[in-house]
Design a protein around this motif. Structure first.
Motif, mmCIF file in Angstrom:
data_model
loop_
_atom_site.group_PDB
_atom_site.id
_atom_site.type_symbol
_atom_site.label_atom_id
_atom_site.label_comp_id
_atom_site.label_asym_id
_atom_site.label_seq_id
_atom_site.Cartn_x
_atom_site.Cartn_y
_atom_site.Cartn_z
ATOM 1 N N VAL A 67 1.007 -1.164 0.014
ATOM 2 C CA VAL A 67 0.013 0.118 -0.103
ATOM 3 C C VAL A 67 0.949 1.030 -0.160
ATOM 4 C CG1 VAL A 67 -1.751 1.249 1.374
ATOM 5 C CG2 VAL A 67 -1.829 -1.276 1.204
ATOM 6 N N ASP A 68 0.774 2.138 -1.008
ATOM 7 C CA ASP A 68 1.690 3.084 -1.374
ATOM 8 C C ASP A 68 0.859 4.416 -0.929
ATOM 9 O OD1 ASP A 68 3.211 5.196 -2.065
ATOM 10 O OD2 ASP A 68 3.788 4.081 -4.008
ATOM 11 N N LEU A 69 1.374 5.071 0.056
ATOM 12 C CA LEU A 69 0.711 6.530 0.321
ATOM 13 C C LEU A 69 1.150 7.743 -0.027
ATOM 14 C CD1 LEU A 69 0.684 5.519 4.514
ATOM 15 C CD2 LEU A 69 -0.987 4.833 2.775
ATOM 16 N N ARG A 70 1.843 7.581 -0.984
ATOM 17 C CA ARG A 70 2.597 8.609 -1.509
ATOM 18 C C ARG A 70 1.711 9.479 -2.520
ATOM 19 N NH1 ARG A 70 7.818 6.780 -4.440
ATOM 20 N NH2 ARG A 70 6.351 4.940 -4.941
ATOM 21 N N ALA A 87 3.992 -8.866 -5.455
ATOM 22 C CA ALA A 87 2.855 -8.430 -4.895
ATOM 23 C C ALA A 87 1.976 -7.489 -5.147
ATOM 24 C CB ALA A 87 3.480 -7.798 -3.238
ATOM 25 N N ARG A 88 0.666 -7.540 -5.062
ATOM 26 C CA ARG A 88 -0.111 -6.864 -5.470
ATOM 27 C C ARG A 88 0.120 -5.370 -4.841
ATOM 28 N NH1 ARG A 88 -6.176 -6.393 -2.569
ATOM 29 N NH2 ARG A 88 -7.404 -5.192 -4.038
ATOM 30 N N TYR A 89 -0.298 -4.362 -5.745
ATOM 31 C CA TYR A 89 0.085 -2.895 -5.348
ATOM 32 C C TYR A 89 -1.306 -1.992 -5.476
ATOM 33 C CZ TYR A 89 2.150 1.910 -6.277
ATOM 34 O OH TYR A 89 2.136 3.167 -6.223
ATOM 35 N N LEU A 90 -1.410 -1.282 -4.350
ATOM 36 C CA LEU A 90 -2.305 -0.330 -4.295
ATOM 37 C C LEU A 90 -1.896 1.004 -3.979
ATOM 38 C CD1 LEU A 90 -4.972 -2.397 -1.853
ATOM 39 C CD2 LEU A 90 -4.960 -2.020 -4.100
ATOM 40 N N HIS A 91 -2.401 1.987 -4.780
ATOM 41 C CA HIS A 91 -1.801 3.325 -4.638
ATOM 42 C C HIS A 91 -3.053 4.091 -3.724
ATOM 43 C CE1 HIS A 91 -0.875 7.505 -6.016
ATOM 44 N NE2 HIS A 91 -0.282 7.380 -5.074
ATOM 45 N N VAL A 92 -2.907 4.553 -2.625
ATOM 46 C CA VAL A 92 -3.933 5.134 -1.659
ATOM 47 C C VAL A 92 -3.257 6.409 -1.204
ATOM 48 C CG1 VAL A 92 -5.745 4.683 -0.003
ATOM 49 C CG2 VAL A 92 -4.893 2.936 -1.077
ATOM 50 N N PRO A 93 -3.121 7.659 -1.686
ATOM 51 C CA PRO A 93 -2.333 8.518 -1.435
ATOM 52 C C PRO A 93 -3.153 9.401 -0.267
ATOM 53 C CG PRO A 93 -3.450 9.025 -3.476
ATOM 54 C CD PRO A 93 -3.862 7.611 -3.267
ATOM 55 N N VAL A 94 -2.367 9.640 0.890
ATOM 56 C CA VAL A 94 -2.806 10.740 1.579
ATOM 57 C C VAL A 94 -3.369 11.966 1.085
ATOM 58 C CG1 VAL A 94 -2.395 11.740 4.098
ATOM 59 C CG2 VAL A 94 -1.815 9.119 3.575
ATOM 60 N N GLU A 113 -6.676 14.202 9.344
ATOM 61 C CA GLU A 113 -7.953 14.319 8.451
ATOM 62 C C GLU A 113 -7.859 13.554 7.149
ATOM 63 O OE1 GLU A 113 -8.727 18.446 7.489
ATOM 64 O OE2 GLU A 113 -8.386 19.265 9.356
ATOM 65 N N ARG A 114 -6.780 13.385 6.656
ATOM 66 C CA ARG A 114 -6.504 12.944 5.460
ATOM 67 C C ARG A 114 -6.171 11.180 5.311
ATOM 68 N NH1 ARG A 114 -5.269 16.542 1.239
ATOM 69 N NH2 ARG A 114 -6.387 18.495 1.766
ATOM 70 N N ALA A 115 -5.787 10.726 6.400
ATOM 71 C CA ALA A 115 -5.340 9.517 6.481
ATOM 72 C C ALA A 115 -6.222 8.314 6.712
ATOM 73 C CB ALA A 115 -4.339 9.357 7.486
ATOM 74 N N GLY A 116 -7.563 8.585 6.713
ATOM 75 C CA GLY A 116 -8.822 7.872 7.292
ATOM 76 C C GLY A 116 -9.066 6.573 6.037
ATOM 77 N N ALA A 117 -9.018 7.157 4.916
ATOM 78 C CA ALA A 117 -9.464 6.554 3.687
ATOM 79 C C ALA A 117 -8.137 5.241 3.721
ATOM 80 C CB ALA A 117 -9.443 6.926 2.570
ATOM 81 N N ALA A 118 -6.871 5.716 4.049
ATOM 82 C CA ALA A 118 -5.893 4.566 3.822
ATOM 83 C C ALA A 118 -5.944 3.754 4.715
ATOM 84 C CB ALA A 118 -4.494 5.497 3.738
ATOM 85 N N SER A 119 -6.188 4.338 6.214
ATOM 86 C CA SER A 119 -6.326 3.278 7.431
ATOM 87 C C SER A 119 -7.464 2.389 7.102
ATOM 88 C CB SER A 119 -6.630 4.457 8.491
ATOM 89 O OG SER A 119 -5.389 5.065 8.766
ATOM 90 N N VAL A 138 2.909 -1.040 4.335
ATOM 91 C CA VAL A 138 2.526 0.180 4.027
ATOM 92 C C VAL A 138 3.580 1.139 4.054
ATOM 93 C CG1 VAL A 138 1.733 0.546 6.418
ATOM 94 C CG2 VAL A 138 0.771 1.659 4.587
ATOM 95 N N HIS A 139 3.616 2.044 3.138
ATOM 96 C CA HIS A 139 4.781 2.838 3.032
ATOM 97 C C HIS A 139 4.417 4.291 2.419
ATOM 98 C CE1 HIS A 139 5.858 3.088 -1.332
ATOM 99 N NE2 HIS A 139 5.220 2.113 -1.456
ATOM 100 N N CYS A 140 5.285 5.135 2.552
ATOM 101 C CA CYS A 140 5.084 6.479 2.267
ATOM 102 C C CYS A 140 6.401 6.750 1.468
ATOM 103 C CB CYS A 140 4.687 7.595 2.907
ATOM 104 S SG CYS A 140 5.564 7.855 4.446
ATOM 105 N N ALA A 141 7.106 8.110 1.550
ATOM 106 C CA ALA A 141 8.410 8.282 0.914
ATOM 107 C C ALA A 141 9.475 7.645 2.105
ATOM 108 C CB ALA A 141 8.670 9.679 0.587
#
Length: 234
Positions: A67-70, A87-94, A113-119, A138-141
């Motif tokens: 899960v990529d939060l970038r 692995a399966r890749y999902l892009h769910v940006p914050v 405020e913005r991280a709810g959908a990713a969580s 789960v990762h960001c940069a």
């Protein structure tokens, strides 16, 4: 349902080319071996012969989903090497765009405020049966701020104490070699994480929603999913 994954110990086999990597479990009712956290995986592309070594470590851990939060620009500039990991890749940006406050406290309140959908996305992956989605990475940069908030929300939901959540959160400073006195004008990725910022983010969530569970419901989680999460064995 989440179950322990009897794979190699990531504390001893951190993947070559993946910074700030660790198991987010072992606190509350979140088992080890089902949720990992790290910086981005683009480094695997830059290692030439060593790429296979880092990717092989992730495969040995049984990784199923990344899960990529970038933001969109970050992903375009430095795409994850998921082709090497299988692995399966999902892009769910914050944040969709690479625009966020320079002030760290303001940033953390906005991330709350913005991280709810990713969580909610990560929670659903953890709850998926038959091992089809977990283990999840789960990762960001850098794996410290956006990742730190999402992981803290999930750990808190699953019964981790504030002390346990903060201890895991603050490990990013050691993992990334960040000091409490960064040089003047340091870039965002060079700023250390601070306990006060995560505390304020979690306080903001509770102030606006009453609890982490209600926060997740407000961002699309179902009551049945939260009930399933509460039944996860420690």
């Amino acid at each position: 349902m989440i179950t322990d994954q009897p794979e190699a110990d990531p504390e001893r086999v951190a993947p070559t080319g993946v910074r700030n990597f660790r198991d987010a479990g072992g606190v509350g009712s979140l088992p080890r071996g089902v949720l990992y956290r790290s910086a981005a995986l683009h480094g695997l592309h830059d290692l030439h012969g060593l790429a296979a070594e880092g990717a092989d470590t992730l495969r040995r851990l049984g990784l199923r989903t990344v899960v990529d939060l970038r933001s969109d620009p970050e992903v375009a500039e430095r795409p994850d090497a998921v082709d090497l990991v299988d692995a399966r890749y999902l892009h769910v940006p914050v944040f969709t765009e690479r625009r966020w406050p320079a002030d760290q406290l303001e940033l953390y309140l906005l991330m709350a405020e913005r991280a709810g959908a990713a969580s909610v996305t990560v929670l659903r992956l953890l709850l998926a049966g038959g091992g089809e989605a977990a283990p999840v990475l789960v990762h960001c940069a850098s794996g410290k701020d956006r990742t730190g908030v999402v992981v803290a929300v999930l750990q808190t939901l699953l019964g981790a104490s504030e002390a346990e959540v903060l201890q895991d959160f603050l490990r990013s400073n050691d993992e990334l070699g960040l000091t409490n006195q960064p040089p003047a004008g340091a870039a965002h990725n060079a700023l250390p994480v601070r306990e006060v910022h995560l505390r304020r983010a979690l306080l903001s969530i509770r102030s606006h929603h009453g609890s982490v569970a209600e926060y997740l419901l407000a961002h699309g989680a179902q009551a049945s999913e939260l009930a399933a999460a509460r039944r996860i064995p420690a």
